[in-house]
Every structure is written in C-alpha cells, then in structure tokens.
Design a protein around this motif. Structure first.
Motif, PDB file in Angstrom:
ATOM      1  N   ALA A 260      63.453  65.017   6.699  1.00 57.32           N
ATOM      2  CA  ALA A 260      64.103  64.466   5.577  1.00 57.32           C
ATOM      3  C   ALA A 260      65.180  63.631   6.454  1.00 57.32           C
ATOM      4  O   ALA A 260      65.447  62.440   6.045  1.00 57.32           O
ATOM      5  CB  ALA A 260      64.403  65.378   4.685  1.00 57.32           C
ATOM      6  N   ALA A 261      65.956  64.252   7.313  1.00 64.01           N
ATOM      7  CA  ALA A 261      66.906  63.461   7.793  1.00 64.01           C
ATOM      8  C   ALA A 261      66.642  62.182   8.532  1.00 64.01           C
ATOM      9  O   ALA A 261      67.193  61.119   8.764  1.00 64.01           O
ATOM     10  CB  ALA A 261      67.627  64.554   8.615  1.00 64.01           C
ATOM     11  N   ALA A 262      65.389  62.200   9.290  1.00 57.98           N
ATOM     12  CA  ALA A 262      64.756  61.147   9.912  1.00 57.98           C
ATOM     13  C   ALA A 262      64.298  60.085   8.900  1.00 57.98           C
ATOM     14  O   ALA A 262      64.439  58.908   9.133  1.00 57.98           O
ATOM     15  CB  ALA A 262      63.567  61.408  10.904  1.00 57.98           C
ATOM     16  N   VAL A 263      63.714  60.272   7.806  1.00 55.60           N
ATOM     17  CA  VAL A 263      63.561  59.309   6.705  1.00 55.60           C
ATOM     18  C   VAL A 263      64.854  58.514   6.216  1.00 55.60           C
ATOM     19  O   VAL A 263      64.667  57.496   5.893  1.00 55.60           O
ATOM     20  CB  VAL A 263      62.981  60.345   5.679  1.00 55.60           C
ATOM     21  N   VAL A 264      65.931  59.732   5.899  1.00 55.75           N
ATOM     22  CA  VAL A 264      67.090  58.855   5.704  1.00 55.75           C
ATOM     23  C   VAL A 264      67.513  57.899   6.764  1.00 55.75           C
ATOM     24  O   VAL A 264      68.037  56.700   6.214  1.00 55.75           O
ATOM     25  CB  VAL A 264      68.227  59.884   5.006  1.00 55.75           C
ATOM     26  N   LYS A 265      67.707  57.977   7.735  1.00 56.23           N
ATOM     27  CA  LYS A 265      67.975  57.216   8.951  1.00 56.23           C
ATOM     28  C   LYS A 265      67.111  55.997   8.890  1.00 56.23           C
ATOM     29  O   LYS A 265      67.424  54.841   9.255  1.00 56.23           O
ATOM     30  CB  LYS A 265      67.899  57.899   9.994  1.00 56.23           C
ATOM     31  N   SER A 266      65.783  56.118   8.629  1.00 58.56           N
ATOM     32  CA  SER A 266      64.918  55.087   8.748  1.00 58.56           C
ATOM     33  C   SER A 266      65.231  54.087   7.688  1.00 58.56           C
ATOM     34  O   SER A 266      65.179  52.876   7.810  1.00 58.56           O
ATOM     35  CB  SER A 266      63.473  55.422   8.716  1.00 58.56           C
ATOM     36  N   MET A 267      65.256  54.802   6.372  1.00 62.78           N
ATOM     37  CA  MET A 267      65.525  53.864   5.149  1.00 62.78           C
ATOM     38  C   MET A 267      66.968  53.312   5.351  1.00 62.78           C
ATOM     39  O   MET A 267      67.302  52.073   4.798  1.00 62.78           O
ATOM     40  CB  MET A 267      65.527  54.767   4.017  1.00 62.78           C
ATOM     41  N   ASP A 268      67.851  53.805   5.766  1.00 60.69           N
ATOM     42  CA  ASP A 268      69.338  53.108   5.985  1.00 60.69           C
ATOM     43  C   ASP A 268      69.256  52.087   7.087  1.00 60.69           C
ATOM     44  O   ASP A 268      70.109  51.019   6.946  1.00 60.69           O
ATOM     45  CB  ASP A 268      70.327  54.169   6.842  1.00 60.69           C
ATOM     46  N   SER A 269      68.465  52.056   8.059  1.00 65.92           N
ATOM     47  CA  SER A 269      68.165  50.885   8.980  1.00 65.92           C
ATOM     48  C   SER A 269      67.396  49.854   8.299  1.00 65.92           C
ATOM     49  O   SER A 269      67.317  48.666   9.071  1.00 65.92           O
ATOM     50  CB  SER A 269      67.577  51.402  10.062  1.00 65.92           C
ATOM     51  N   ASN A 270      66.870  49.728   7.180  1.00 62.15           N
ATOM     52  CA  ASN A 270      66.111  48.727   6.714  1.00 62.15           C
ATOM     53  C   ASN A 270      66.432  48.142   5.262  1.00 62.15           C
ATOM     54  O   ASN A 270      67.280  48.927   4.646  1.00 62.15           O
ATOM     55  CB  ASN A 270      64.547  49.313   6.517  1.00 62.15           C
ATOM     56  N   PRO A 271      66.132  47.070   4.969  1.00 61.08           N
ATOM     57  CA  PRO A 271      66.351  46.571   3.521  1.00 61.08           C
ATOM     58  C   PRO A 271      65.963  47.464   2.493  1.00 61.08           C
ATOM     59  O   PRO A 271      65.130  47.996   2.770  1.00 61.08           O
ATOM     60  CB  PRO A 271      66.011  45.097   3.464  1.00 61.08           C
ATOM     61  N   GLY A 272      66.950  47.504   1.416  1.00 60.47           N
ATOM     62  CA  GLY A 272      66.146  48.351   0.253  1.00 60.47           C
ATOM     63  C   GLY A 272      65.458  47.789  -0.550  1.00 60.47           C
ATOM     64  O   GLY A 272      65.000  46.394  -0.323  1.00 60.47           O
ATOM     65  N   ALA A 273      64.775  48.164  -1.633  1.00 55.56           N
ATOM     66  CA  ALA A 273      63.859  47.700  -2.140  1.00 55.56           C
ATOM     67  C   ALA A 273      64.104  46.437  -3.373  1.00 55.56           C
ATOM     68  O   ALA A 273      65.356  46.497  -3.708  1.00 55.56           O
ATOM     69  CB  ALA A 273      63.148  48.844  -3.239  1.00 55.56           C
ATOM     70  N   THR A 274      63.450  45.517  -3.205  1.00 59.61           N
ATOM     71  CA  THR A 274      63.661  44.282  -4.045  1.00 59.61           C
ATOM     72  C   THR A 274      62.830  44.765  -5.288  1.00 59.61           C
ATOM     73  O   THR A 274      62.040  45.254  -5.590  1.00 59.61           O
ATOM     74  CB  THR A 274      62.858  42.967  -3.431  1.00 59.61           C
TER      75      THR A 274
ATOM     76  N   GLY B 206      51.157  60.951   6.970  1.00 59.10           N
ATOM     77  CA  GLY B 206      50.935  62.489   6.955  1.00 59.10           C
ATOM     78  C   GLY B 206      51.604  62.907   8.582  1.00 59.10           C
ATOM     79  O   GLY B 206      51.182  62.260   9.480  1.00 59.10           O
ATOM     80  N   TYR B 207      52.093  64.036   8.512  1.00 59.53           N
ATOM     81  CA  TYR B 207      52.674  64.507   9.794  1.00 59.53           C
ATOM     82  C   TYR B 207      52.312  65.944   9.963  1.00 59.53           C
ATOM     83  O   TYR B 207      52.364  66.921   9.152  1.00 59.53           O
ATOM     84  CB  TYR B 207      54.374  64.673   9.872  1.00 59.53           C
ATOM     85  N   ILE B 208      51.993  66.270  11.434  1.00 62.52           N
ATOM     86  CA  ILE B 208      51.782  67.647  11.880  1.00 62.52           C
ATOM     87  C   ILE B 208      52.874  67.823  12.716  1.00 62.52           C
ATOM     88  O   ILE B 208      53.623  67.534  13.473  1.00 62.52           O
ATOM     89  CB  ILE B 208      50.571  67.638  13.041  1.00 62.52           C
ATOM     90  N   THR B 209      53.599  68.869  12.119  1.00 61.85           N
ATOM     91  CA  THR B 209      54.835  69.483  12.570  1.00 61.85           C
ATOM     92  C   THR B 209      54.770  70.216  14.030  1.00 61.85           C
ATOM     93  O   THR B 209      53.799  70.598  14.527  1.00 61.85           O
ATOM     94  CB  THR B 209      55.498  70.485  11.515  1.00 61.85           C
TER      95      THR B 209
ATOM     96  N   ASP C  63      61.765  58.343  12.779  1.00 65.93           N
ATOM     97  CA  ASP C  63      61.498  58.745  14.200  1.00 65.93           C
ATOM     98  C   ASP C  63      62.147  60.166  14.464  1.00 65.93           C
ATOM     99  O   ASP C  63      63.197  60.310  14.581  1.00 65.93           O
ATOM    100  CB  ASP C  63      62.420  57.622  15.186  1.00 65.93           C
ATOM    101  N   THR C  64      61.101  60.962  14.658  1.00 67.34           N
ATOM    102  CA  THR C  64      61.519  62.115  15.023  1.00 67.34           C
ATOM    103  C   THR C  64      61.729  62.808  16.469  1.00 67.34           C
ATOM    104  O   THR C  64      61.463  64.038  16.879  1.00 67.34           O
ATOM    105  CB  THR C  64      60.451  63.118  14.351  1.00 67.34           C
TER     106      THR C  64
ATOM    107  N   ASN D  18      50.656  54.024  14.907  1.00 62.86           N
ATOM    108  CA  ASN D  18      51.929  53.663  15.032  1.00 62.86           C
ATOM    109  C   ASN D  18      52.475  53.212  13.805  1.00 62.86           C
ATOM    110  O   ASN D  18      52.381  52.192  13.195  1.00 62.86           O
ATOM    111  CB  ASN D  18      51.950  52.124  15.718  1.00 62.86           C
ATOM    112  N   VAL D  19      53.140  54.314  13.097  1.00 57.49           N
ATOM    113  CA  VAL D  19      53.768  54.271  11.950  1.00 57.49           C
ATOM    114  C   VAL D  19      54.638  52.984  11.557  1.00 57.49           C
ATOM    115  O   VAL D  19      54.705  52.442  10.508  1.00 57.49           O
ATOM    116  CB  VAL D  19      54.691  55.360  11.426  1.00 57.49           C
ATOM    117  N   SER D  20      55.577  52.612  12.532  1.00 59.04           N
ATOM    118  CA  SER D  20      56.447  51.384  12.516  1.00 59.04           C
ATOM    119  C   SER D  20      55.505  50.425  12.274  1.00 59.04           C
ATOM    120  O   SER D  20      56.103  49.385  11.607  1.00 59.04           O
ATOM    121  CB  SER D  20      57.337  51.392  13.687  1.00 59.04           C
TER     122      SER D  20
END
Length: 226
Positions: free
Chosen positions: A203-217, A125-128, A99-100, A79-81
């Motif tokens: 990569a697109a899923a990574v950007v979407k995940s980052m956009d939905s979370n707070p940035g780095a402090t 790590g991801y298996i495609t 989330d792919t 459970n990556v999340s």
C-alpha cells in the motif's frame, strides 16, 4: 492253505514304505537344463542389457542438451511500469505501478475495459515475499455495488495506515481481506490472503507511485451538463 500278508503292504511295490513315502536312501532327481537352452537364455539376458545401454546412449545427449530449469518454477517477466504507461491514455490516469524493490513479484498486469461490470479497471497481481497473493485494482468509476463485489461484501473492520494515508480495512474473517483508498481521483483496492504487514508495504508503494504521476482526469462523459 492261503498265504497271509500284512495289512497295508503292497507286495507289488516292495520299494515303497507302508505310508507311501519313498525310502530315505532313494536318490532325488534334479532337472538339468540342456546346454543349448542355457546358452539361449544367457543370450537373451545379454541382448536385453545391450538394448538398455543403447537406449540410454540415445537419450542421454538429448537430456544433456536440455538441462532442467534452476528456478523454483515459471516466473513471468511482467514490466508493470511499461504496461501502466501504455494504459494511461485509455484509462484517463496513470495507473499505479508500485516499486517494492523486487520483494513482490507481479504475475499479471492489464487494463480491463469493464465490458462485464461496467467499471473499467487497472489490475495487477502480486506474489508477496511470504508466497501469499495480493491483487491491486484501481479505477476512477467506483460505485457502491462494484465495491461490494470487489471485496466480496466483507464488512468494514477498521483502518490501516500506509504511505501516510488511512486505508479502510474490510475483513470477513475467511482468509481474504481488503484495504481501500480513495486518492487523487481514483479508488484503489488491495485484496488477498497475505498478512497485514505485507499489505502495508504494498500500500505504501502504491501511494508513492500515485504521488509521482498525474492525477485522474475527468472524462467528457462525466462532465456535468451545462
């Protein structure tokens, strides 16, 4: 007067031809197994068959109670999340949990303290879908030396658009390639043997995940001295 005999004929063996071959009309003797010996041989064969049947009967219930797995192999339930949320406090940012839609299977998700490299990282790590591999590494403490180590000193060969951003592409032409993005206070590296189309999806899923979370402090140690 001496009696003359034909050469090659032995008068002591009148039943044998000159060449030492018995006459054609001499009966051939075949060995006969005694009845007791034949009975013992049959008993041994029957005993072996009975023992085999008993062994099969003993192991068959065990096999039936433990059926073979129906999957193609062991697939860890990661459970990556959940792991990302647990690592957020120590990381200083919410690690990306893309989330792919189930197409990419995670086989590990962990926070590395960076005791060896000096750079703490979030790693997944991801298996495609095409059974290749892509590893995700994210940190807010990237440096040029560490970046070269992560990409195995591969040269920059261009850029790749994914998720509305231009990712730096590094490829040494030896199978592995990397896509790099500096975004919202962290550096994200995707490295693996997959084709670029699969890199782009992840990569697109990574950007979407980052956009939905707070940035780095900014950590206290990184704050400039007054």
């Amino acid at each position: 007067m001496q009696e003359k005999t034909s050469p090659g004929t032995d008068p002591a063996e009148p039943g044998r031809a000159a060449g030492g071959t018995p006459p054609a009309d001499q009966p051939v003797v075949k060995p006969v197994i005694p009845a007791a010996a034949a009975k013992r041989a049959n008993a041994s064969v029957i005993g072996m068959i009975v023992a085999l049947v008993v062994s099969i009967g003993a192991f068959l219930p065990v096999i039936l109670m433990n059926p073979l797995p129906k999957t193609d192999g062991f697939r860890p339930d990661i459970n990556v999340s959940a792991v990302s949320r647990n690592a957020a406090d120590v990381a200083g940012f919410t690690p990306a949990a893309p989330d792919t839609g189930g197409g990419f299977r995670p086989n590990y998700a962990r926070w590395e303290s960076g005791s060896g490299s000096g750079v703490p990282t979030w790693e997944v790590g991801y298996i495609t879908p095409k059974e290749a591999f892509i590893g995700l590494v994210q940190t807010r403490q990237s440096n040029p030396t560490w970046l070269l180590q992560q990409t195995k000193s591969a040269p920059v060969t261009g850029t790749r658009d994914a998720g509305g951003h231009s990712w730096e592409l590094r490829d040494a032409g030896k199978g592995e390639k990397s896509m790099i993005l500096e975004y919202r206070g962290t550096t994200v590296i995707l490295t693996g043997t997959a084709q670029l189309d699969e890199f782009t999806v992840l990569a697109a899923a990574v950007v979407k995940s980052m956009d939905s979370n707070p940035g780095a402090t900014v950590s206290p140690s990184a704050s400039p001295a007054p």
